[in-house]
Write a protein that holds these residues in place. Sequence first.
Motif, PDB file in Angstrom:
ATOM      1  N   PHE A   1     -55.828 -24.829  66.311  1.00 30.39           N
ATOM      2  CA  PHE A   1     -56.359 -23.176  66.065  1.00 30.39           C
ATOM      3  C   PHE A   1     -55.521 -22.384  66.973  1.00 30.39           C
ATOM      4  O   PHE A   1     -56.362 -21.523  67.700  1.00 30.39           O
ATOM      5  N   VAL A   2     -54.176 -22.438  66.977  1.00 31.44           N
ATOM      6  CA  VAL A   2     -53.577 -21.251  67.962  1.00 31.44           C
ATOM      7  C   VAL A   2     -52.464 -20.940  67.065  1.00 31.44           C
ATOM      8  O   VAL A   2     -51.519 -20.395  67.754  1.00 31.44           O
ATOM      9  N   HIS A   3     -52.438 -20.795  65.883  1.00 30.78           N
ATOM     10  CA  HIS A   3     -51.506 -20.470  64.902  1.00 30.78           C
ATOM     11  C   HIS A   3     -50.182 -21.146  65.024  1.00 30.78           C
ATOM     12  O   HIS A   3     -49.035 -20.481  65.067  1.00 30.78           O
ATOM     13  N   SER A   4     -49.998 -22.288  65.579  1.00 33.45           N
ATOM     14  CA  SER A   4     -48.875 -22.982  65.954  1.00 33.45           C
ATOM     15  C   SER A   4     -48.010 -23.554  64.813  1.00 33.45           C
ATOM     16  O   SER A   4     -46.867 -23.159  64.935  1.00 33.45           O
ATOM     17  N   LYS A   5     -48.510 -23.696  63.859  1.00 34.76           N
ATOM     18  CA  LYS A   5     -47.767 -24.074  62.572  1.00 34.76           C
ATOM     19  C   LYS A   5     -47.086 -22.943  61.977  1.00 34.76           C
ATOM     20  O   LYS A   5     -45.743 -23.139  61.581  1.00 34.76           O
ATOM     21  N   GLU A   6     -47.797 -21.725  61.980  1.00 32.76           N
ATOM     22  CA  GLU A   6     -47.188 -20.623  61.456  1.00 32.76           C
ATOM     23  C   GLU A   6     -45.966 -20.217  62.317  1.00 32.76           C
ATOM     24  O   GLU A   6     -44.840 -19.843  61.936  1.00 32.76           O
ATOM     25  N   ILE A   7     -46.175 -20.225  63.598  1.00 31.27           N
ATOM     26  CA  ILE A   7     -45.296 -20.009  64.534  1.00 31.27           C
ATOM     27  C   ILE A   7     -43.915 -20.717  64.495  1.00 31.27           C
ATOM     28  O   ILE A   7     -42.605 -20.213  64.438  1.00 31.27           O
ATOM     29  N   GLY A   8     -44.225 -22.108  64.360  1.00 30.81           N
ATOM     30  CA  GLY A   8     -43.173 -23.012  64.580  1.00 30.81           C
ATOM     31  C   GLY A   8     -42.345 -23.024  62.971  1.00 30.81           C
ATOM     32  O   GLY A   8     -40.935 -23.037  63.074  1.00 30.81           O
ATOM     33  N   THR A   9     -43.068 -22.715  61.985  1.00 26.92           N
ATOM     34  CA  THR A   9     -42.413 -22.595  60.704  1.00 26.92           C
ATOM     35  C   THR A   9     -41.491 -21.320  60.710  1.00 26.92           C
ATOM     36  O   THR A   9     -40.286 -21.508  60.212  1.00 26.92           O
ATOM     37  N   THR A  10     -41.952 -20.448  61.266  1.00 27.30           N
ATOM     38  CA  THR A  10     -41.343 -19.174  61.423  1.00 27.30           C
ATOM     39  C   THR A  10     -39.988 -19.217  62.221  1.00 27.30           C
ATOM     40  O   THR A  10     -38.762 -18.771  61.944  1.00 27.30           O
ATOM     41  N   VAL A  11     -40.158 -19.961  63.261  1.00 29.07           N
ATOM     42  CA  VAL A  11     -38.820 -20.098  64.298  1.00 29.07           C
ATOM     43  C   VAL A  11     -37.886 -20.944  63.491  1.00 29.07           C
ATOM     44  O   VAL A  11     -36.710 -20.462  63.531  1.00 29.07           O
ATOM     45  N   ALA A  12     -38.421 -21.963  62.779  1.00 27.04           N
ATOM     46  CA  ALA A  12     -37.352 -22.668  62.166  1.00 27.04           C
ATOM     47  C   ALA A  12     -36.770 -21.923  60.987  1.00 27.04           C
ATOM     48  O   ALA A  12     -35.396 -22.109  60.822  1.00 27.04           O
ATOM     49  N   ASP A  13     -37.331 -21.021  60.335  1.00 29.32           N
ATOM     50  CA  ASP A  13     -36.911 -20.274  59.318  1.00 29.32           C
ATOM     51  C   ASP A  13     -35.768 -19.159  60.027  1.00 29.32           C
ATOM     52  O   ASP A  13     -34.638 -19.019  59.321  1.00 29.32           O
ATOM     53  N   VAL A  14     -36.143 -18.388  60.858  1.00 28.18           N
ATOM     54  CA  VAL A  14     -35.293 -17.544  61.599  1.00 28.18           C
ATOM     55  C   VAL A  14     -34.008 -18.251  62.062  1.00 28.18           C
ATOM     56  O   VAL A  14     -33.049 -17.421  61.848  1.00 28.18           O
ATOM     57  N   LEU A  15     -34.369 -19.279  62.877  1.00 31.63           N
ATOM     58  CA  LEU A  15     -33.009 -20.030  63.481  1.00 31.63           C
ATOM     59  C   LEU A  15     -32.183 -20.864  62.264  1.00 31.63           C
ATOM     60  O   LEU A  15     -31.179 -21.214  62.493  1.00 31.63           O
ATOM     61  N   GLY A  16     -32.702 -20.927  61.131  1.00 30.20           N
ATOM     62  CA  GLY A  16     -31.946 -21.928  60.332  1.00 30.20           C
ATOM     63  C   GLY A  16     -31.988 -23.468  60.561  1.00 30.20           C
ATOM     64  O   GLY A  16     -31.040 -24.114  60.173  1.00 30.20           O
ATOM     65  N   TYR A  17     -32.990 -23.562  61.289  1.00 30.83           N
ATOM     66  CA  TYR A  17     -33.228 -25.144  61.974  1.00 30.83           C
ATOM     67  C   TYR A  17     -34.106 -25.894  60.859  1.00 30.83           C
ATOM     68  O   TYR A  17     -34.959 -25.414  60.019  1.00 30.83           O
ATOM     69  N   GLU A  18     -34.020 -27.186  60.934  1.00 27.82           N
ATOM     70  CA  GLU A  18     -34.789 -28.053  60.122  1.00 27.82           C
ATOM     71  C   GLU A  18     -36.211 -28.259  61.012  1.00 27.82           C
ATOM     72  O   GLU A  18     -36.027 -28.514  62.401  1.00 27.82           O
ATOM     73  N   LEU A  19     -37.273 -28.328  60.344  1.00 22.19           N
ATOM     74  CA  LEU A  19     -38.545 -28.520  61.131  1.00 22.19           C
ATOM     75  C   LEU A  19     -39.042 -29.950  60.740  1.00 22.19           C
ATOM     76  O   LEU A  19     -39.182 -30.609  59.667  1.00 22.19           O
ATOM     77  N   VAL A  20     -39.049 -30.788  61.780  1.00 25.92           N
ATOM     78  CA  VAL A  20     -39.584 -32.241  61.690  1.00 25.92           C
ATOM     79  C   VAL A  20     -40.524 -32.217  62.356  1.00 25.92           C
ATOM     80  O   VAL A  20     -41.035 -31.974  63.465  1.00 25.92           O
ATOM     81  N   TYR A  21     -41.612 -32.784  61.580  1.00 27.81           N
ATOM     82  CA  TYR A  21     -43.165 -33.233  61.762  1.00 27.81           C
ATOM     83  C   TYR A  21     -43.163 -34.676  62.537  1.00 27.81           C
ATOM     84  O   TYR A  21     -42.485 -35.357  62.136  1.00 27.81           O
TER      85      TYR A  21
END
Length: 401
Positions: free
Chosen positions: A11-31
């Motif tokens: 409940f800290v908006h971490s998923k939204e932040i992580g997804t946006t970071v990956a999108d901005v940098l063009g990184y792969e998001l690995v869970y």
Amino acid sequence: MPSISIFHGNFVHSKEIGTTVADVLGYELVYDQDLITKASERFNIAANKITRAVYEKPSAFDSFTHEKARCVAYLKSVMASDLARENVVYYGFLGHLIPESVSHVLKVCLIADRKARLEVAQATGLSEKEAQKAILRHDESCAYWTDHLFHKEPWDASLYDIIIPTDKKERAECVDIIVKSVNNEILRSTEKSRQAVADFVLAAKVELALAKSGHSMKVTADQGDVTIVIEKNVIMLSRLEDELKQIASEVEGVKAVYTKVGPNFYRNDVYRRYDFETPTKVLLVDDEREFVETLSERMLMRDMGSHVVYDGKEALDFVQEEEPEVMVLDLRMPGVDGYEVLRRIKKEHPRVEVIILTGHGSEADRAKCMEMGAFAYLEKPVNIDKLAETLKAAKAKYAQS
């Protein structure tokens, strides 16, 4: 480009932040689950078993089975291989497996105070009580994980490069902080940091080899030189050191093997190698405390791990949380008696083998218990060697089911 690991409260908006970071940098998001699935497939172990090892408290039998350490060894092997890639955002708990020496990974922690987290949780439709419970459960998982790896609290600043309070900053600002930080020159991949990845790969291979031989040890590597850290007291240290060195020396890429005792070596509990054939997940159920505690100690002398409960309700509650391989069950107990426990166990947990051990039985009781699905029926006083052989046979049947 550097990679990123994101550890977080819920409940800290971490998923939204992580997804946006990956999108901005063009990184792969690995869970975490991506890596758990790889480990499950590579080592032929149930994914839910690895998941429990990551997120739940250690098993009551873990000092014997080393199950959590074995699962962590599998995950380290997968993570070490994965680190050959760059431009990845690792989201979840498993970024903690990356050694500090791998300096081209930015380690981020996203957290907020409890009041803010409660507000976010309740905004999703949870009641205040449900929200508090969910936050507590997540924080307990975090604590079990970082205590196992580092003997530290999950929010300890020494574990991260940056800690971002998401209740004090807008999500866009949180993303901006991470994106700017990852572009810092100090995080660039260098020959030294790439060597650190190679060292991590080798250390993971050695930990895996040790785990497959029943040992739970932390390992570090430095250009082919491997050091095995012995964290718990052991009766014959030199013999254990020789065995560990022999196993490690057979791993490809190892040039030399060293051992040392760690800071927890002098703890009271004694280290035991896990024997894959010896019963180590045995639940003893008996209201005669002195008898059952003595029985547990006698089993311990034979390297058989057990957990003791003193009535039928405790037994049923325990099995709901953690399934033993074998249960040794008394029949005559106040409250929920042995017959009811046997009936419930064979209905709800049919893989668990149940050995009846009673001092007040009859041939009619024996026939009834065997008809209900008991593995064996023994009478007190029991010969410990006979019990040991029965336990081994029961474990073998459990393993085949």
